[in-house]
Scaffold this motif. Structure first.
Motif, mmCIF file in Angstrom:
data_model
loop_
_atom_site.group_PDB
_atom_site.id
_atom_site.type_symbol
_atom_site.label_atom_id
_atom_site.label_comp_id
_atom_site.label_asym_id
_atom_site.label_seq_id
_atom_site.Cartn_x
_atom_site.Cartn_y
_atom_site.Cartn_z
ATOM 1 N N ALA A 232 35.755 3.206 -19.333
ATOM 2 C CA ALA A 232 36.913 4.219 -18.745
ATOM 3 C C ALA A 232 37.098 5.444 -19.391
ATOM 4 O O ALA A 232 37.236 6.506 -18.601
ATOM 5 C CB ALA A 232 38.257 3.566 -18.845
ATOM 6 N N LYS A 233 36.523 5.530 -20.668
ATOM 7 C CA LYS A 233 36.429 6.953 -21.354
ATOM 8 C C LYS A 233 35.164 7.561 -20.966
ATOM 9 O O LYS A 233 34.715 8.700 -21.602
ATOM 10 C CB LYS A 233 36.419 6.636 -22.818
ATOM 11 C CG LYS A 233 37.977 6.337 -23.416
ATOM 12 C CD LYS A 233 37.854 6.095 -25.011
ATOM 13 C CE LYS A 233 39.165 5.788 -25.415
ATOM 14 N NZ LYS A 233 39.365 5.531 -26.933
ATOM 15 N N SER A 234 34.428 7.003 -20.234
ATOM 16 C CA SER A 234 33.001 7.601 -19.931
ATOM 17 C C SER A 234 32.262 8.081 -21.373
ATOM 18 O O SER A 234 31.802 9.039 -21.349
ATOM 19 C CB SER A 234 33.167 8.914 -19.019
ATOM 20 O OG SER A 234 33.866 8.669 -17.666
ATOM 21 N N VAL A 235 32.022 7.165 -21.985
ATOM 22 C CA VAL A 235 31.312 6.818 -23.304
ATOM 23 C C VAL A 235 29.979 7.565 -23.017
ATOM 24 O O VAL A 235 29.305 7.202 -21.995
ATOM 25 C CB VAL A 235 31.215 5.722 -24.080
ATOM 26 C CG1 VAL A 235 30.213 5.864 -25.338
ATOM 27 C CG2 VAL A 235 32.458 5.275 -24.565
ATOM 28 N N SER A 236 29.348 8.752 -23.779
ATOM 29 C CA SER A 236 28.218 9.053 -23.558
ATOM 30 C C SER A 236 27.050 7.846 -24.158
ATOM 31 O O SER A 236 27.201 7.558 -24.977
ATOM 32 C CB SER A 236 28.007 10.279 -24.433
ATOM 33 O OG SER A 236 26.391 10.933 -24.508
ATOM 34 N N LEU A 237 26.042 7.770 -22.937
ATOM 35 C CA LEU A 237 25.359 6.525 -23.201
ATOM 36 C C LEU A 237 23.792 7.045 -23.207
ATOM 37 O O LEU A 237 23.431 7.924 -22.442
ATOM 38 C CB LEU A 237 25.337 5.563 -22.008
ATOM 39 C CG LEU A 237 26.784 5.076 -21.857
ATOM 40 C CD1 LEU A 237 26.701 4.153 -20.508
ATOM 41 C CD2 LEU A 237 27.239 4.298 -23.119
ATOM 42 N N PRO A 238 22.906 7.005 -24.190
ATOM 43 C CA PRO A 238 21.655 7.369 -24.535
ATOM 44 C C PRO A 238 20.670 6.621 -23.055
ATOM 45 O O PRO A 238 21.168 5.750 -22.417
ATOM 46 C CB PRO A 238 21.262 6.728 -25.899
ATOM 47 C CG PRO A 238 22.471 6.294 -26.537
ATOM 48 C CD PRO A 238 23.304 6.206 -25.448
ATOM 49 N N THR B 67 43.376 3.268 -13.625
ATOM 50 C CA THR B 67 42.934 4.735 -13.928
ATOM 51 C C THR B 67 42.400 5.359 -12.633
ATOM 52 O O THR B 67 42.028 4.540 -11.924
ATOM 53 C CB THR B 67 41.673 4.925 -14.943
ATOM 54 O OG1 THR B 67 41.256 6.193 -15.232
ATOM 55 C CG2 THR B 67 40.610 4.343 -14.813
ATOM 56 N N ASN B 68 42.582 6.642 -12.598
ATOM 57 C CA ASN B 68 42.053 7.363 -11.468
ATOM 58 C C ASN B 68 40.614 7.780 -11.310
ATOM 59 O O ASN B 68 39.998 8.429 -10.546
ATOM 60 C CB ASN B 68 42.975 8.756 -11.192
ATOM 61 C CG ASN B 68 44.491 8.296 -10.664
ATOM 62 O OD1 ASN B 68 44.698 7.232 -10.047
ATOM 63 N ND2 ASN B 68 45.369 9.352 -11.292
ATOM 64 N N LYS B 69 39.961 7.713 -12.700
ATOM 65 C CA LYS B 69 38.659 7.956 -12.714
ATOM 66 C C LYS B 69 37.604 6.863 -11.981
ATOM 67 O O LYS B 69 38.019 5.778 -11.711
ATOM 68 C CB LYS B 69 38.294 7.690 -14.466
ATOM 69 C CG LYS B 69 39.017 8.678 -15.310
ATOM 70 C CD LYS B 69 38.849 8.428 -16.751
ATOM 71 C CE LYS B 69 39.656 9.280 -17.495
ATOM 72 N NZ LYS B 69 39.230 8.941 -18.980
ATOM 73 N N ASP B 70 36.635 7.246 -11.820
ATOM 74 C CA ASP B 70 35.565 6.500 -10.898
ATOM 75 C C ASP B 70 34.772 5.499 -12.005
ATOM 76 O O ASP B 70 33.883 6.090 -12.525
ATOM 77 C CB ASP B 70 34.583 7.423 -10.348
ATOM 78 C CG ASP B 70 33.630 6.677 -9.444
ATOM 79 O OD1 ASP B 70 33.894 5.329 -9.117
ATOM 80 O OD2 ASP B 70 32.654 7.228 -8.922
ATOM 81 N N VAL B 71 35.385 4.599 -12.334
ATOM 82 C CA VAL B 71 34.879 3.747 -13.294
ATOM 83 C C VAL B 71 34.079 2.282 -12.722
ATOM 84 O O VAL B 71 34.770 1.685 -11.890
ATOM 85 C CB VAL B 71 35.950 3.383 -14.267
ATOM 86 C CG1 VAL B 71 35.246 2.218 -15.420
ATOM 87 C CG2 VAL B 71 36.633 4.584 -14.819
ATOM 88 N N PRO B 72 32.795 2.012 -13.136
ATOM 89 C CA PRO B 72 32.145 1.034 -12.460
ATOM 90 C C PRO B 72 33.003 -0.241 -12.703
ATOM 91 O O PRO B 72 33.423 -0.633 -13.931
ATOM 92 C CB PRO B 72 30.880 0.765 -13.265
ATOM 93 C CG PRO B 72 30.548 2.242 -13.699
ATOM 94 C CD PRO B 72 32.021 2.794 -14.055
ATOM 95 N N SER B 73 33.228 -1.253 -11.746
ATOM 96 C CA SER B 73 33.705 -2.427 -12.135
ATOM 97 C C SER B 73 32.590 -3.376 -12.837
ATOM 98 O O SER B 73 31.582 -3.531 -12.868
ATOM 99 C CB SER B 73 33.816 -3.153 -10.936
ATOM 100 O OG SER B 73 32.752 -3.457 -9.908
ATOM 101 N N ILE B 74 33.177 -3.903 -13.871
ATOM 102 C CA ILE B 74 32.387 -4.842 -14.709
ATOM 103 C C ILE B 74 33.170 -6.233 -15.027
ATOM 104 O O ILE B 74 34.126 -6.330 -14.545
ATOM 105 C CB ILE B 74 32.209 -4.294 -16.160
ATOM 106 C CG1 ILE B 74 33.268 -4.104 -17.022
ATOM 107 C CG2 ILE B 74 31.185 -3.096 -16.166
ATOM 108 C CD1 ILE B 74 33.185 -3.670 -18.578
#
Length: 414
Positions: free
Chosen positions: A405-411, A66-73
């Protein structure tokens, strides 16, 4: 794409039992054998930076799509099985559509019975994999390995599922406490990771025991029993007195949840010298300190009352509770929780009454909670696994990767 069960059955055929008597890494050749098999599979999938080093650490990366800025896990499992039961010639049984009955384990005379293991009754309708009663199964942790491999294979085969960089590691000698000794966190290159090393469905763990080992050495005086009066000192008698001083309600068989314990694991006995090997466990650091103090006090009492002979105590810290390293990063837990819920899996957040590589890795700068595998009764001949739950574990790994990768909203809090 191979199924998780196909992979699991191939992996458990390799004896990877670790050996605490060996000082090199890995402590058994079978771990390298399995590592080479997995290395070849990862290369065939097209992963990058695949490497199996001489110490038995296998690492690989699945690049971001993906072109998104996703953390590597990362996702981590261990290659070895426990020394507590044989890992040779594993002969699995597949029980289709389990109906709550007693399961004979081959012709060994051993069985799995819901009376002894009530959790079997929660698995009605599942397909189970058991041993034949002559060895452990190896679900700890080859179920985790199979689940990670199958999830990565699925993501490779479904490029439409966006994900960030995924980092895979399989470590040696976790069962003898060395799995993180030579782990290269920088090379692994993940911001956080999950060990896939838990048990029943939904388990999500970010607390574990603080752990110490203690060796009590009782020195006696060996004299021929025919002339022993007033001169022989039996070290085993001293050892028995020490063990009887341990709290009877603070042992593994009498504790659960957040309760700690003292556990006499093994002894080497003779008239002149007896060594007792204990493990000490507690979730609270202060309580662990008090356990150490209590053992020292018992040694001092014995030495004060002994005219001949003496007692030594050696205590070694092993690992610490990872809770303090993970709580500052609640999104790591929330991502796993939300992914499970989306798959209709109820997260079961509980403390680990043991340890994982993730505990030490968390203190090495890699926050690393633990996910379920579907295995039960680890470390013995009654070990078994639910293939249904193993498949759900694969889905959780995929969903975690997808949701990040979907940038789930996290509390902001756990």
């Amino acid at each position: 794409m191979k199924t998780v069960v196909d992979r699991f059955l191939r992996y458990i055929a390799i004896d990877t039992q670790s050996n605490a008597e060996q000082k090199h890494s890995p402590s058994s050749e079978g771990q390298i054998t399995l590592g080479k098999m997995l290395e070849a599979e990862l290369l065939a999938m097209g992963l990058t930076e695949v490497s199996l080093d001489n110490n038995g650490y296998l690492m690989a990366h699945l690049p971001s799509n993906t072109n998104k800025d996703v953390p590597s896990i990362g996702f981590i499992a261990h290659l070895d099985t426990a020394p507590d039961a044989s890992g040779k010639n594993v002969k699995p049984q597949v029980i289709k559509n389990y109906q709550g009955n007693k399961i004979a384990l081959g012709s060994s005379g051993e069985s799995l019975c819901p009376t002894q293991y009530p959790k079997l009754l929660q698995l009605i309708g599942h397909d189970l994999i058991t041993t034949d009663g002559t060895s452990l199964l190896g679900a700890d942790n080859k179920a985790g390995i199979a689940e990670i491999m199958t999830a990565i294979d699925y993501l490779v085969s479904h490029p439409e599922i966006e994900h960030g960089k995924l980092c895979i590691a399989f470590t040696p000698d976790e069962e003898i406490g060395r799995g993180a000794d030579l782990f290269n966190v920088k090379k692994f290159d993940a911001q956080w990771a999950y060990t896939v090393d838990g048990g029943p469905i939904g388990e999500l763990e970010y607390e574990n025991f603080n752990a110490c080992s203690a060796t009590v050495i009782c020195h006696g005086v060996s004299v021929h029993p025919g002339t022993a009066k007033d001169s022989l000192v039996n070290s085993m008698t001293i050892a028995a007195k020490f063990q009887l001083a341990m709290p009877v309600n603070e042992t593994p068989e009498t504790t659960e949840g957040y309760q700690g314990f003292y556990h006499l694991g093994s002894m080497k006995c003779s008239i002149a010298k007896t060594e007792m090997h204990y493990i000490l466990r507690d979730f609270d650091q202060l309580a662990m300190k008090q356990r150490k103090t209590f053992m020292r006090e018992q040694v001092d009492k014995l030495n004060t009352n002994l005219n001949k002979g003496h007692v030594e105590l050696k205590i070694t810290d092993n690992y610490s509770n990872m809770k303090s390293m993970i709580e500052p990063h609640p999104h790591i837990i929330e991502l796993a929780k939300q992914s499970m819920l989306e798959l209709n899996i109820q997260p079961d957040i509980k403390p680990i009454r043991g340890g994982t590589d993730g505990a030490r890795l968390s203190f090495m700068g890699l926050p690393c909670p633990n996910l379920f595998t579907g295995g039960y009764n680890f470390h013995g001949i009654h070990e078994f696994a639910s293939t249904n739950t193993m498949q759900q574990a694969v889905s959780v790994i995929v969903k975690i990767s997808e949701n990040l990768a979907k940038s789930v909203s996290l509390p902001k809090s756990l």
